[in-house]
Scaffold this motif. Structure first.
Motif, PDB file in Angstrom:
ATOM      1  N   THR A  92      25.821  17.948  31.847  1.00  0.00           N
ATOM      2  CA  THR A  92      26.112  18.409  30.485  1.00  0.00           C
ATOM      3  C   THR A  92      26.455  19.893  30.457  1.00  0.00           C
ATOM      4  OG1 THR A  92      23.757  18.833  30.103  1.00  0.00           O
ATOM      5  CG2 THR A  92      24.623  16.676  29.429  1.00  0.00           C
ATOM      6  N   ARG A  93      26.874  20.434  31.581  1.00  0.00           N
ATOM      7  CA  ARG A  93      27.147  21.866  31.735  1.00  0.00           C
ATOM      8  C   ARG A  93      28.203  22.329  30.730  1.00  0.00           C
ATOM      9  NH1 ARG A  93      30.131  24.996  36.177  1.00  0.00           N
ATOM     10  NH2 ARG A  93      28.884  26.875  36.324  1.00  0.00           N
ATOM     11  N   THR A  94      27.844  23.313  29.927  1.00  0.00           N
ATOM     12  CA  THR A  94      28.763  23.871  28.938  1.00  0.00           C
ATOM     13  C   THR A  94      28.757  25.385  29.022  1.00  0.00           C
ATOM     14  OG1 THR A  94      27.062  23.908  27.224  1.00  0.00           O
ATOM     15  CG2 THR A  94      28.485  21.957  27.305  1.00  0.00           C
ATOM     16  N   GLY A  95      29.786  25.977  28.472  1.00  0.00           N
ATOM     17  CA  GLY A  95      29.855  27.428  28.438  1.00  0.00           C
ATOM     18  C   GLY A  95      30.793  27.906  27.357  1.00  0.00           C
ATOM     19  N   LYS A  96      30.736  29.194  27.098  1.00  0.00           N
ATOM     20  CA  LYS A  96      31.652  29.842  26.163  1.00  0.00           C
ATOM     21  C   LYS A  96      32.859  30.296  26.967  1.00  0.00           C
ATOM     22  CE  LYS A  96      28.832  30.172  22.511  1.00  0.00           C
ATOM     23  NZ  LYS A  96      29.083  29.463  21.286  1.00  0.00           N
ATOM     24  N   VAL A  97      34.046  29.907  26.492  1.00  0.00           N
ATOM     25  CA  VAL A  97      35.288  30.284  27.161  1.00  0.00           C
ATOM     26  C   VAL A  97      36.158  31.017  26.153  1.00  0.00           C
ATOM     27  CG1 VAL A  97      37.353  29.431  28.349  1.00  0.00           C
ATOM     28  CG2 VAL A  97      35.141  28.336  28.757  1.00  0.00           C
ATOM     29  N   ARG A  98      36.682  32.173  26.569  1.00  0.00           N
ATOM     30  CA  ARG A  98      37.511  33.007  25.691  1.00  0.00           C
ATOM     31  C   ARG A  98      38.987  32.785  26.007  1.00  0.00           C
ATOM     32  NH1 ARG A  98      36.628  36.653  22.206  1.00  0.00           N
ATOM     33  NH2 ARG A  98      34.444  36.872  22.754  1.00  0.00           N
ATOM     34  N   PHE A  99      39.737  32.496  24.959  1.00  0.00           N
ATOM     35  CA  PHE A  99      41.194  32.336  25.022  1.00  0.00           C
ATOM     36  C   PHE A  99      41.799  33.444  24.182  1.00  0.00           C
ATOM     37  CE2 PHE A  99      39.106  28.234  25.064  1.00  0.00           C
ATOM     38  CZ  PHE A  99      39.636  27.634  26.178  1.00  0.00           C
ATOM     39  N   GLY A 100      42.103  34.575  24.792  1.00  0.00           N
ATOM     40  CA  GLY A 100      42.573  35.712  24.006  1.00  0.00           C
ATOM     41  C   GLY A 100      41.450  36.157  23.090  1.00  0.00           C
ATOM     42  N   GLY A 101      41.660  36.063  21.783  1.00  0.00           N
ATOM     43  CA  GLY A 101      40.636  36.471  20.824  1.00  0.00           C
ATOM     44  C   GLY A 101      39.743  35.357  20.320  1.00  0.00           C
ATOM     45  N   ILE A 102      39.923  34.149  20.834  1.00  0.00           N
ATOM     46  CA  ILE A 102      39.160  32.993  20.368  1.00  0.00           C
ATOM     47  C   ILE A 102      38.165  32.573  21.440  1.00  0.00           C
ATOM     48  CG2 ILE A 102      39.318  30.574  19.668  1.00  0.00           C
ATOM     49  CD1 ILE A 102      42.176  31.227  18.715  1.00  0.00           C
TER      50      ILE A 102
ATOM     51  N   LEU B 225      48.847  19.569  27.942  1.00  0.00           N
ATOM     52  CA  LEU B 225      48.890  21.006  28.103  1.00  0.00           C
ATOM     53  C   LEU B 225      47.471  21.516  28.310  1.00  0.00           C
ATOM     54  CD1 LEU B 225      50.555  23.614  27.978  1.00  0.00           C
ATOM     55  CD2 LEU B 225      50.123  23.642  25.521  1.00  0.00           C
ATOM     56  N   ALA B 226      47.246  22.241  29.389  1.00  0.00           N
ATOM     57  CA  ALA B 226      45.957  22.877  29.651  1.00  0.00           C
ATOM     58  C   ALA B 226      46.151  24.379  29.497  1.00  0.00           C
ATOM     59  CB  ALA B 226      45.464  22.534  31.047  1.00  0.00           C
ATOM     60  N   ILE B 227      45.223  25.026  28.828  1.00  0.00           N
ATOM     61  CA  ILE B 227      45.309  26.443  28.528  1.00  0.00           C
ATOM     62  C   ILE B 227      44.259  27.196  29.345  1.00  0.00           C
ATOM     63  CG2 ILE B 227      45.137  28.170  26.684  1.00  0.00           C
ATOM     64  CD1 ILE B 227      47.459  26.228  26.321  1.00  0.00           C
ATOM     65  N   PRO B 228      44.629  28.321  29.950  1.00  0.00           N
ATOM     66  CA  PRO B 228      43.644  29.096  30.702  1.00  0.00           C
ATOM     67  C   PRO B 228      42.736  29.907  29.780  1.00  0.00           C
ATOM     68  CG  PRO B 228      45.782  30.154  30.859  1.00  0.00           C
ATOM     69  CD  PRO B 228      45.977  28.889  30.087  1.00  0.00           C
ATOM     70  N   GLY B 229      41.488  30.036  30.198  1.00  0.00           N
ATOM     71  CA  GLY B 229      40.523  30.858  29.482  1.00  0.00           C
ATOM     72  C   GLY B 229      39.510  31.404  30.469  1.00  0.00           C
ATOM     73  N   ARG B 230      38.787  32.440  30.059  1.00  0.00           N
ATOM     74  CA  ARG B 230      37.782  33.064  30.929  1.00  0.00           C
ATOM     75  C   ARG B 230      36.389  32.678  30.443  1.00  0.00           C
ATOM     76  NH1 ARG B 230      38.286  39.135  32.610  1.00  0.00           N
ATOM     77  NH2 ARG B 230      38.872  38.261  34.600  1.00  0.00           N
ATOM     78  N   ILE B 231      35.543  32.232  31.364  1.00  0.00           N
ATOM     79  CA  ILE B 231      34.164  31.875  31.032  1.00  0.00           C
ATOM     80  C   ILE B 231      33.395  33.155  30.747  1.00  0.00           C
ATOM     81  CG2 ILE B 231      32.030  30.811  31.849  1.00  0.00           C
ATOM     82  CD1 ILE B 231      33.769  29.086  33.744  1.00  0.00           C
ATOM     83  N   THR B 232      32.836  33.260  29.546  1.00  0.00           N
ATOM     84  CA  THR B 232      32.063  34.451  29.187  1.00  0.00           C
ATOM     85  C   THR B 232      30.572  34.224  29.364  1.00  0.00           C
ATOM     86  OG1 THR B 232      32.024  33.826  26.856  1.00  0.00           O
ATOM     87  CG2 THR B 232      33.811  35.276  27.578  1.00  0.00           C
ATOM     88  N   SER B 233      30.128  32.959  29.263  1.00  0.00           N
ATOM     89  CA  SER B 233      28.721  32.645  29.506  1.00  0.00           C
ATOM     90  C   SER B 233      28.570  31.161  29.781  1.00  0.00           C
ATOM     91  CB  SER B 233      27.848  33.050  28.310  1.00  0.00           C
ATOM     92  OG  SER B 233      28.171  32.279  27.174  1.00  0.00           O
ATOM     93  N   ILE B 234      27.536  30.832  30.518  1.00  0.00           N
ATOM     94  CA  ILE B 234      27.213  29.422  30.782  1.00  0.00           C
ATOM     95  C   ILE B 234      25.933  29.122  30.025  1.00  0.00           C
ATOM     96  CG2 ILE B 234      26.558  27.742  32.543  1.00  0.00           C
ATOM     97  CD1 ILE B 234      28.491  29.249  34.441  1.00  0.00           C
ATOM     98  N   CYS B 235      26.022  28.145  29.116  1.00  0.00           N
ATOM     99  CA  CYS B 235      24.927  27.869  28.190  1.00  0.00           C
ATOM    100  C   CYS B 235      23.977  26.783  28.676  1.00  0.00           C
ATOM    101  CB  CYS B 235      25.487  27.464  26.837  1.00  0.00           C
ATOM    102  SG  CYS B 235      26.703  28.625  26.188  1.00  0.00           S
ATOM    103  N   ASP B 236      24.510  25.778  29.331  1.00  0.00           N
ATOM    104  CA  ASP B 236      23.698  24.649  29.798  1.00  0.00           C
ATOM    105  C   ASP B 236      24.000  24.427  31.271  1.00  0.00           C
ATOM    106  OD1 ASP B 236      22.380  22.280  30.328  1.00  0.00           O
ATOM    107  OD2 ASP B 236      23.326  21.148  28.721  1.00  0.00           O
ATOM    108  N   PRO B 237      23.075  24.753  32.163  1.00  0.00           N
ATOM    109  CA  PRO B 237      23.338  24.641  33.593  1.00  0.00           C
ATOM    110  C   PRO B 237      23.208  23.221  34.175  1.00  0.00           C
ATOM    111  CG  PRO B 237      21.152  25.525  33.253  1.00  0.00           C
ATOM    112  CD  PRO B 237      21.777  25.360  31.896  1.00  0.00           C
ATOM    113  N   ASP B 238      22.735  22.266  33.384  1.00  0.00           N
ATOM    114  CA  ASP B 238      22.584  20.895  33.887  1.00  0.00           C
ATOM    115  C   ASP B 238      23.949  20.367  34.337  1.00  0.00           C
ATOM    116  OD1 ASP B 238      22.784  17.816  33.326  1.00  0.00           O
ATOM    117  OD2 ASP B 238      20.655  18.245  33.608  1.00  0.00           O
ATOM    118  N   PRO B 239      24.063  19.840  35.574  1.00  0.00           N
ATOM    119  CA  PRO B 239      25.369  19.415  36.111  1.00  0.00           C
ATOM    120  C   PRO B 239      26.121  18.394  35.248  1.00  0.00           C
ATOM    121  CG  PRO B 239      23.699  19.368  37.824  1.00  0.00           C
ATOM    122  CD  PRO B 239      22.989  19.653  36.530  1.00  0.00           C
TER     123      PRO B 239
END
Length: 74
Positions: A19-29, A3-17
């Motif tokens: 190790t690229r990470t970001g904050k993703v919001r799933f409703g209130g989480i 199961l994959a859940i949709p979320g919206r990217i709120t910020s990108i923390c590490d731009p390195d291709p």
């Protein structure tokens, strides 16, 4: 079954291709998610997330449809 859940990217923390990470919001989480598999994803985009990895970029309509279907589950 996976199961994959949709979320919206709120910020990108590490731009390195690799190790690229970001904050993703799933409703209130908000979670730290690995974005290396979706290099085209930008802040504000919706992504499908499985096991801490964004695996695909989707549009807002697809995300809303998925949320509606998840709400119908018992």
């Amino acid at each position: 079954m996976c199961l994959a859940i949709p979320g919206r990217i709120t910020s990108i923390c590490d731009p390195d291709p690799l190790t690229r990470t970001g904050k993703v919001r799933f409703g209130g989480i908000c979670k730290d998610i690995n974005l290396a598999l979706v290099p085209e994803a930008l802040e504000g985009d919706f992504v499908l997330v499985h096991a801490g990895f964004a695996i695909a970029r989707i549009d807002e309509h697809q995300a809303a449809r998925t949320f509606d279907l998840l709400r119908e589950l018992p």
